[in-house]
Enzyme design. Structure first.
Site, PDB file in Angstrom:
ATOM      1  CB  SER A  52      -3.609   1.430  -6.541  1.00  0.00           C
ATOM      2  OG  SER A  52      -4.704   0.953  -7.294  1.00  0.00           O
ATOM      3  CD  GLU A  57      -0.217  -1.043  -9.967  1.00  0.00           C
ATOM      4  OE1 GLU A  57      -0.783  -2.145  -9.894  1.00  0.00           O
ATOM      5  OE2 GLU A  57      -0.769   0.026  -9.639  1.00  0.00           O
ATOM      6  CG  HIS A  77      -3.269  -3.975  -7.149  1.00  0.00           C
ATOM      7  ND1 HIS A  77      -2.708  -3.146  -8.090  1.00  0.00           N
ATOM      8  CD2 HIS A  77      -4.233  -3.257  -6.536  1.00  0.00           C
ATOM      9  CE1 HIS A  77      -3.317  -1.968  -8.052  1.00  0.00           C
ATOM     10  NE2 HIS A  77      -4.250  -2.009  -7.116  1.00  0.00           N
TER      11      HIS A  77
END
Length: 298
Positions: free
Chosen positions: A112, A205, A268
């Site tokens: 992330s 992502e 996630h």
């Protein structure tokens, strides 16, 4: 390419928080999962300190950078785990000497917001792990994801395919070093001193980005020439993206004509399968497989 040494039972690892504020209870649960591998876990001083003025940060920028440096350069630690993502790496990255870190290879784990650190380390040849973090309790609670992370750290030769349930979008085979991570962080790095466009296969992502927002981020990368040396595409989870986000990704990226899969369990969602960024891989988009090269440093 530099591959850190594999972990062994009895090793000691450090937890740092380069980004957002960390919940102590969640971290405690996550640390117990890590200890279940037979390793010792130390939490660095600023992880739970907080920033009194900017409450979304784990601590002030210099303190977070200092924790990262101190953990990395301390010979007692075989690996450095991030506690969580959130936001904050872009603020502290100017205080990090990446050449200094790469000179002391060790495993670095996170995803992330941590993408900004992966980018800089991978660009200097260090292989890192994009995967579940120390306070990501929902992900560490999933045995398959937890075991993938453990295997890459302790028994990398047992991991022969990095994908799970990926679907073919554009068939074909691509090779090259695996790069990428969080789409927003990759777009945010364009034009910065740590900007390093990838050459090889990339994984993408994202979370909480509507279709038009994903469109804007992908368009930014396309206009910047970010995909010019990309050979293949692995699309992971775009969690909570709303209606049309998958179609938007295909509309933006299919015209590149590169081998491409979607639906990889990377991101996630509770099942987050760790992947080694910076390592040479072979993507067979027709078969839906991603084969890692030898983790020679192990």
């Amino acid at each position: 390419m530099v591959v850190p040494q594999r972990l062994r039972s009895g090793d000691r690892v450090a937890v740092v928080a380069p980004s957002g504020r960390v919940d102590a209870a969640r971290l405690a649960v996550g640390v117990e999962h890590l200890k279940g591998w037979g390793i010792e876990v130390d939490v660095m001083p600023s992880v739970l300190a907080g920033d009194e003025r900017l409450r979304y940060l784990a601590a002030d920028d210099k303190a977070r950078a200092a924790d990262l440096r101190n953990a990395w350069l301390d010979p007692q630690y075989a690996a450095v785990f991030c506690a969580r993502g959130g936001y904050g790496v872009q603020r502290m990255i100017e205080y990090v000497d990446f050449d200094e870190l790469v000179a002391v290879p060790k495993w670095f784990v996170g995803f992330s917001d941590i993408t900004a650190l992966h980018e800089a380390l991978n660009a200097r040849g260090l292989v890192t792990l994009h995967g579940p973090m120390a306070a990501a309790v929902e992900q560490l609670a999933v045995e398959e994801g937890r075991e993938r992370l453990r295997a890459l750290l302790f028994e990398p030769e047992t991991v022969t395919d990095l994908l799970h349930g990926a679907r073919t979008v554009v068939g074909g085979v691509a090779e090259g070093r695996l790069r990428g991570g969080n789409l927003a962080l990759l777009a945010a790095s364009v034009g910065t001193p740590t900007y390093a466009p990838p050459a090889g296969v990339v994984v993408l992502e994202e979370v909480n980005e509507e279709a038009y927002q994903a469109d804007r981020l992908l368009t930014q990368l396309l206009r910047a020439g970010w995909f010019d040396q990309v050979t293949g595409l692995v699309i992971g989870d775009f969690s909570n993206g709303g209606v049309g986000v998958d179609d938007t990704i295909r509309e933006r990226l299919e015209p590149l004509g590169l081998p491409m899969v979607e639906g990889a369990a990377i991101g996630h969602e509770p099942l987050n399968l760790a992947v080694p960024l910076g390592l040479p891989v072979r993507l067979d988009a027709t078969a839906g497989t991603l084969t890692p090269g030898a983790l020679a440093g192990s």
